[in-house]
Design a protein around this motif. Structure first.
Motif, mmCIF file in Angstrom:
data_model
loop_
_atom_site.group_PDB
_atom_site.id
_atom_site.type_symbol
_atom_site.label_atom_id
_atom_site.label_comp_id
_atom_site.label_asym_id
_atom_site.label_seq_id
_atom_site.Cartn_x
_atom_site.Cartn_y
_atom_site.Cartn_z
ATOM 1 N N MET A 20 -9.126 12.983 9.940
ATOM 2 C CA MET A 20 -9.478 13.326 8.562
ATOM 3 C C MET A 20 -10.232 12.178 7.883
ATOM 4 S SD MET A 20 -5.743 12.954 6.662
ATOM 5 C CE MET A 20 -6.330 13.809 5.205
ATOM 6 N N THR A 21 -10.873 12.513 6.757
ATOM 7 C CA THR A 21 -11.576 11.535 5.934
ATOM 8 C C THR A 21 -10.774 11.298 4.664
ATOM 9 O OG1 THR A 21 -13.742 12.196 6.765
ATOM 10 C CG2 THR A 21 -13.698 11.017 4.668
ATOM 11 N N ILE A 22 -10.570 10.025 4.325
ATOM 12 C CA ILE A 22 -9.788 9.644 3.152
ATOM 13 C C ILE A 22 -10.623 8.732 2.261
ATOM 14 C CG2 ILE A 22 -7.732 8.442 2.316
ATOM 15 C CD1 ILE A 22 -6.369 9.125 4.952
ATOM 16 N N SER A 23 -10.704 9.056 0.971
ATOM 17 C CA SER A 23 -11.288 8.156 -0.024
ATOM 18 C C SER A 23 -10.166 7.338 -0.637
ATOM 19 C CB SER A 23 -12.009 8.942 -1.130
ATOM 20 O OG SER A 23 -13.088 9.674 -0.623
ATOM 21 N N ALA A 24 -10.330 6.019 -0.654
ATOM 22 C CA ALA A 24 -9.284 5.137 -1.162
ATOM 23 C C ALA A 24 -9.815 4.305 -2.317
ATOM 24 C CB ALA A 24 -8.763 4.225 -0.051
ATOM 25 N N GLY A 25 -9.089 4.293 -3.417
ATOM 26 C CA GLY A 25 -9.493 3.521 -4.580
ATOM 27 C C GLY A 25 -9.127 2.050 -4.446
ATOM 28 N N GLY A 26 -9.607 1.277 -5.411
ATOM 29 C CA GLY A 26 -9.299 -0.150 -5.441
ATOM 30 C C GLY A 26 -10.494 -1.004 -5.078
ATOM 31 N N PHE A 27 -10.335 -2.305 -5.351
ATOM 32 C CA PHE A 27 -11.411 -3.265 -5.163
ATOM 33 C C PHE A 27 -10.765 -4.566 -4.731
ATOM 34 C CE2 PHE A 27 -14.477 -6.445 -6.447
ATOM 35 C CZ PHE A 27 -15.704 -5.846 -6.229
ATOM 36 N N GLY A 28 -10.988 -4.970 -3.475
ATOM 37 C CA GLY A 28 -10.224 -6.094 -2.965
ATOM 38 C C GLY A 28 -8.772 -5.670 -2.870
ATOM 39 N N LEU A 29 -7.889 -6.384 -3.576
ATOM 40 C CA LEU A 29 -6.491 -5.981 -3.669
ATOM 41 C C LEU A 29 -6.135 -5.471 -5.061
ATOM 42 C CD1 LEU A 29 -4.707 -8.808 -1.644
ATOM 43 C CD2 LEU A 29 -5.555 -6.592 -0.851
ATOM 44 N N CYS A 30 -7.157 -5.291 -5.911
ATOM 45 C CA CYS A 30 -6.936 -4.830 -7.283
ATOM 46 C C CYS A 30 -6.903 -3.304 -7.320
ATOM 47 C CB CYS A 30 -8.038 -5.354 -8.197
ATOM 48 S SG CYS A 30 -7.958 -4.714 -9.876
ATOM 49 N N ILE A 32 -5.146 -1.065 -5.637
ATOM 50 C CA ILE A 32 -5.112 -0.328 -4.380
ATOM 51 C C ILE A 32 -3.837 0.525 -4.297
ATOM 52 C CG2 ILE A 32 -6.493 -2.041 -3.153
ATOM 53 C CD1 ILE A 32 -3.895 -2.974 -1.779
ATOM 54 N N PRO A 33 -3.905 1.684 -3.652
ATOM 55 C CA PRO A 33 -2.729 2.554 -3.538
ATOM 56 C C PRO A 33 -1.823 2.103 -2.394
ATOM 57 C CG PRO A 33 -4.628 3.611 -2.551
ATOM 58 C CD PRO A 33 -5.126 2.327 -3.132
ATOM 59 N N GLU A 34 -1.162 0.984 -2.573
ATOM 60 C CA GLU A 34 -0.453 0.328 -1.467
ATOM 61 C C GLU A 34 0.724 1.146 -0.938
ATOM 62 O OE1 GLU A 34 2.126 -3.047 -3.642
ATOM 63 O OE2 GLU A 34 0.075 -2.888 -4.369
ATOM 64 N N LEU A 35 1.406 1.897 -1.824
ATOM 65 C CA LEU A 35 2.546 2.697 -1.373
ATOM 66 C C LEU A 35 2.083 3.866 -0.517
ATOM 67 C CD1 LEU A 35 4.559 2.804 -4.731
ATOM 68 C CD2 LEU A 35 4.714 1.120 -2.875
ATOM 69 N N VAL A 155 -5.291 7.053 -4.713
ATOM 70 C CA VAL A 155 -5.699 6.128 -5.769
ATOM 71 C C VAL A 155 -4.472 5.551 -6.464
ATOM 72 C CG1 VAL A 155 -7.873 7.350 -6.149
ATOM 73 C CG2 VAL A 155 -5.908 7.916 -7.546
ATOM 74 N N LYS A 156 -4.730 4.508 -7.235
ATOM 75 C CA LYS A 156 -3.681 3.823 -8.008
ATOM 76 C C LYS A 156 -4.103 3.797 -9.468
ATOM 77 C CE LYS A 156 -0.620 0.704 -9.427
ATOM 78 N NZ LYS A 156 -1.102 -0.655 -9.571
ATOM 79 N N ALA A 157 -3.187 4.244 -10.353
ATOM 80 C CA ALA A 157 -3.442 4.214 -11.789
ATOM 81 C C ALA A 157 -2.319 3.459 -12.483
ATOM 82 C CB ALA A 157 -3.564 5.631 -12.354
ATOM 83 N N TRP A 158 -2.545 3.135 -13.725
ATOM 84 C CA TRP A 158 -1.545 2.420 -14.518
ATOM 85 C C TRP A 158 -0.519 3.400 -15.083
ATOM 86 C CZ3 TRP A 158 -2.324 0.691 -20.202
ATOM 87 C CH2 TRP A 158 -1.263 -0.129 -20.611
ATOM 88 N N LYS A 159 -1.017 4.437 -15.749
ATOM 89 C CA LYS A 159 -0.135 5.439 -16.352
ATOM 90 C C LYS A 159 -0.642 6.839 -16.030
ATOM 91 C CE LYS A 159 1.347 2.732 -20.407
ATOM 92 N NZ LYS A 159 1.408 2.723 -21.885
ATOM 93 N N ALA A 160 0.292 7.780 -16.032
ATOM 94 C CA ALA A 160 -0.044 9.196 -15.904
ATOM 95 C C ALA A 160 0.989 10.004 -16.676
ATOM 96 C CB ALA A 160 -0.049 9.627 -14.442
ATOM 97 N N CYS A 186 -6.082 15.119 -4.253
ATOM 98 C CA CYS A 186 -5.948 13.754 -4.764
ATOM 99 C C CYS A 186 -4.479 13.437 -5.020
ATOM 100 C CB CYS A 186 -6.747 13.584 -6.060
ATOM 101 S SG CYS A 186 -6.544 11.963 -6.840
ATOM 102 N N VAL A 187 -4.000 12.359 -4.389
ATOM 103 C CA VAL A 187 -2.637 11.882 -4.585
ATOM 104 C C VAL A 187 -2.705 10.519 -5.269
ATOM 105 C CG1 VAL A 187 -0.440 11.342 -3.493
ATOM 106 C CG2 VAL A 187 -1.896 13.118 -2.513
ATOM 107 N N VAL A 188 -1.940 10.355 -6.329
ATOM 108 C CA VAL A 188 -2.008 9.153 -7.160
ATOM 109 C C VAL A 188 -0.647 8.476 -7.221
ATOM 110 C CG1 VAL A 188 -2.583 8.243 -9.442
ATOM 111 C CG2 VAL A 188 -3.778 10.262 -8.581
ATOM 112 N N GLU A 189 -0.657 7.159 -7.107
ATOM 113 C CA GLU A 189 0.548 6.388 -7.402
ATOM 114 C C GLU A 189 0.319 5.628 -8.706
ATOM 115 O OE1 GLU A 189 0.580 2.346 -4.951
ATOM 116 O OE2 GLU A 189 0.280 4.067 -3.622
ATOM 117 N N VAL A 190 1.349 5.582 -9.537
ATOM 118 C CA VAL A 190 1.215 4.972 -10.857
ATOM 119 C C VAL A 190 2.388 4.035 -11.118
ATOM 120 C CG1 VAL A 190 -0.032 6.956 -11.778
ATOM 121 C CG2 VAL A 190 2.451 6.841 -12.059
#
Length: 234
Positions: A20-30, A32-35, A155-160, A186-190
């Protein structure tokens, strides 16, 4: 529709498959959807194509998927800070599609907006342009870049809120919103899930229409490069 899940493994249940193809958010380690990355590592899914600005660092972030050889191809802008990334690429173990950063972000945004392709001057006359359609606008050359539509966005967000409206914090807004848009799912960790209606509509960076599943968790927020100076004597 239920969007809030208990943890990353539950949120990714039924979504992962080999190739599969996955798009991953983040920049460097800023931002990033680490979980979610950890859950993908644990799943054992393989032959992945990952569209992301970079591939984390050795042993952290997307770099974990390199260590376990679960990535077949990277669509990226930057390969620095990760020795294993460079080693696999130079040895022919990893396929790499280089993209200028702005082009990669726009390819994700375009894919999420239903735009199959766009023309840009970035990369004209370089290796980036090889094999791509060239068109003249107002006497200038432009190359055709295709929009990215991935099977999954993480992706990783601050709040949802529980409907998936997202607020990103500072530079985490660079690749996370377009990455989120580009995924069929789209799956998001916040860091925090807030009460519905508590987010100021003017402060919402990505509407919940793009978001399918949400988890809340604790994050390491590792610093990529620590730079300090000596304490001045009083």
């Amino acid at each position: 529709m239920k969007k809030v899940y208990a943890n990353a493994t539950e949120a990714l249940s039924g979504l992962l498959h080999d190739g599969m193809t996955i798009s991953a958010g983040g920049f460097g380690l800023c931002g990033i959807p680490e979980l979610l990355i950890d859950a993908i590592v644990d799943s054992g899914v393989k032959d992945l194509t990952i569209a992301s600005n970079n591939c984390g660092v050795d042993g952290f972030g997307l770099g974990k998927l390199l260590d376990t050889r679960q990535i077949r191809k990277m669509i990226s802008s930057y390969v620095g800070e990760n020795a294993e990334f460079m080693r696999q690429y130079l040895s022919g173990e990893l396929e790499l599609e280089f993209n200028p950063q702005g082009t990669l972000a726009e390819r994700m945004r375009a894919g999420g907006s239903g735009i199959p392709g766009f023309y840009t001057k970035t990369g004209v006359g370089t290796q980036i342009a090889e094999g791509k359609e060239v068109k003249i606008f107002d006497g200038e050359e432009y190359i055709l870049e295709r929009g990215i539509v991935s099977d999954l966005a993480i992706v990783k967000a601050w709040k949802a809120d529980d409907t998936g409206n997202l607020v990103f914090r500072k530079t985490a807004r660079n690749f996370n919103p377009p990455a989120a848009m580009s995924g069929r799912i789209c799956v998001v960790e916040v860091e925090e899930i807030v009460e519905r209606g508590s987010l100021d509509p003017d402060h919402i960076h990505l509407p919940g229409i793009y978001v399918h599943r949400i988890i809340q968790g604790d994050h390491e927020k590792r610093i990529e490069k620590v730079t300090t100076r000596k304490r001045e004597e009083a």
